[in-house]
Design an enzyme around this catalytic site. Structure first.
Site, PDB file in Angstrom:
ATOM      1  N   HIS A  76     -52.210  21.548  -2.691  1.00  0.00           N
ATOM      2  CA  HIS A  76     -52.997  22.215  -3.730  1.00  0.00           C
ATOM      3  C   HIS A  76     -53.623  21.191  -4.688  1.00  0.00           C
ATOM      4  O   HIS A  76     -54.780  21.339  -5.087  1.00  0.00           O
ATOM      5  CB  HIS A  76     -52.127  23.198  -4.516  1.00  0.00           C
ATOM      6  CG  HIS A  76     -51.998  24.539  -3.879  1.00  0.00           C
ATOM      7  ND1 HIS A  76     -50.974  24.842  -3.010  1.00  0.00           N
ATOM      8  CD2 HIS A  76     -52.784  25.649  -3.945  1.00  0.00           C
ATOM      9  CE1 HIS A  76     -51.110  26.087  -2.589  1.00  0.00           C
ATOM     10  NE2 HIS A  76     -52.198  26.596  -3.135  1.00  0.00           N
ATOM     11  N   HIS A 117     -40.761  19.646   2.224  1.00  0.00           N
ATOM     12  CA  HIS A 117     -41.806  20.450   2.865  1.00  0.00           C
ATOM     13  C   HIS A 117     -42.507  21.317   1.820  1.00  0.00           C
ATOM     14  O   HIS A 117     -43.742  21.396   1.797  1.00  0.00           O
ATOM     15  CB  HIS A 117     -41.208  21.342   3.950  1.00  0.00           C
ATOM     16  CG  HIS A 117     -42.184  22.324   4.529  1.00  0.00           C
ATOM     17  ND1 HIS A 117     -43.030  22.016   5.571  1.00  0.00           N
ATOM     18  CD2 HIS A 117     -42.470  23.603   4.190  1.00  0.00           C
ATOM     19  CE1 HIS A 117     -43.786  23.054   5.852  1.00  0.00           C
ATOM     20  NE2 HIS A 117     -43.465  24.041   5.021  1.00  0.00           N
ATOM     21  N   GLU A 118     -41.742  21.957   0.952  1.00  0.00           N
ATOM     22  CA  GLU A 118     -42.342  22.787  -0.086  1.00  0.00           C
ATOM     23  C   GLU A 118     -43.103  21.940  -1.101  1.00  0.00           C
ATOM     24  O   GLU A 118     -44.151  22.347  -1.604  1.00  0.00           O
ATOM     25  CB  GLU A 118     -41.265  23.624  -0.785  1.00  0.00           C
ATOM     26  CG  GLU A 118     -40.562  24.617   0.123  1.00  0.00           C
ATOM     27  CD  GLU A 118     -41.535  25.523   0.876  1.00  0.00           C
ATOM     28  OE1 GLU A 118     -42.588  25.892   0.309  1.00  0.00           O
ATOM     29  OE2 GLU A 118     -41.247  25.857   2.037  1.00  0.00           O
ATOM     30  N   HIS A 144     -46.595  21.390  -0.029  1.00  0.00           N
ATOM     31  CA  HIS A 144     -47.581  22.421  -0.384  1.00  0.00           C
ATOM     32  C   HIS A 144     -48.152  22.173  -1.782  1.00  0.00           C
ATOM     33  O   HIS A 144     -49.341  22.415  -2.031  1.00  0.00           O
ATOM     34  CB  HIS A 144     -46.939  23.809  -0.317  1.00  0.00           C
ATOM     35  CG  HIS A 144     -46.669  24.287   1.079  1.00  0.00           C
ATOM     36  ND1 HIS A 144     -47.636  24.284   2.060  1.00  0.00           N
ATOM     37  CD2 HIS A 144     -45.544  24.795   1.648  1.00  0.00           C
ATOM     38  CE1 HIS A 144     -47.125  24.766   3.180  1.00  0.00           C
ATOM     39  NE2 HIS A 144     -45.860  25.076   2.959  1.00  0.00           N
TER      40      HIS A 144
END
Length: 225
Positions: free
Chosen positions: A105, A97-98, A101
């Site tokens: 970006h 999940h991280e 991110h």
């Protein structure tokens, strides 16, 4: 007064309920080793490399479980020990999940851009809104009251914009897990449940803030009469 008490109870229940849900879900799936026997760091690395993000470092953040985050300024994925070394279903779900991110970006995901544009105003609003609002009520200056409401609304808007960002990161995580880890159906469902429980905490927080905002809007309108 009754409305305020009701609001306090509802927001408290939402907060406690969301935290209990994610803790219960994490406790369940952090005890289930993933079938591929890979760590969260390895799963995240595979996801990053698959998206060409070889320069994004994966570090330990030295904090407890569910403290994981991506730092876009340093381009580092910061994982808790549980996510970094853990081989559970929860570990790879949280780590990916991280990593989602980081992919957002890199791909200039629109939601990230919108959230970053709102962030400065939301930061100012989160620090000042209560003082401006209370000063407005105390001094009986309606424009000051509305200024406090608007500042708080900026923080609420930030929370609302955050929701699709979190949902998208979870979607990317699931796609990566299914593409590289190939969990059996029950573990795949567990990873999905883990990510949904994390998303629910953001939904609950946003809903609580929206209810609070509506309450202060009603107070401001009452002050006009």
């Amino acid at each position: 007064m009754y409305l305020y008490i009701l609001l306090a109870i509802v927001t408290l229940l939402l907060g406690l309920g969301s935290q209990a849900y994610i803790k219960r879900t994490y406790a369940k799936w952090s005890g289930v080793p993933n079938a591929a026997h890979i760590t969260g760091a390895q799963a995240a690395r595979a996801m990053l490399d698959r998206n060409g993000l070889h320069d994004v470092q994966i570090l330990r953040n030295g904090q407890g479980a569910l403290s994981d985050f991506y730092d876009p300024r340093k381009r580092t994925l910061n994982l808790s020990d549980e996510s970094f070394d853990g081989t559970s279903v929860a570990s790879i779900a949280v780590a990916c999940h991280e990593a989602g991110h980081a992919v957002q970006h890199a791909k200039n995901y629109a939601g990230i851009k919108m959230r970053e544009a709102i962030l400065p105003l939301a930061q100012i609003g989160s620090q000042l809104w209560i003082f401006v609002l209370m000063a407005g009520f105390f001094l009986q200056i309606l424009n000051l009251v509305w200024a406090g409401v608007i500042l708080f609304a900026a923080t609420v808007l930030f929370q609302i914009v955050t929701l699709p960002v979190e949902f998208d990161a979870s979607k990317r995580a699931i796609q990566s897990i299914e593409g590289t880890v190939a969990l059996p159906p029950e573990q795949d469902a567990g990873a999905r449940q883990m990510l949904k429980s994390a998303a629910f905490t953001y939904v609950a927080a946003a809903l609580s803030s929206i209810l609070t905002l509506l309450y202060y809007v009603s107070l401001a309108n009452s002050s006009r009469d």
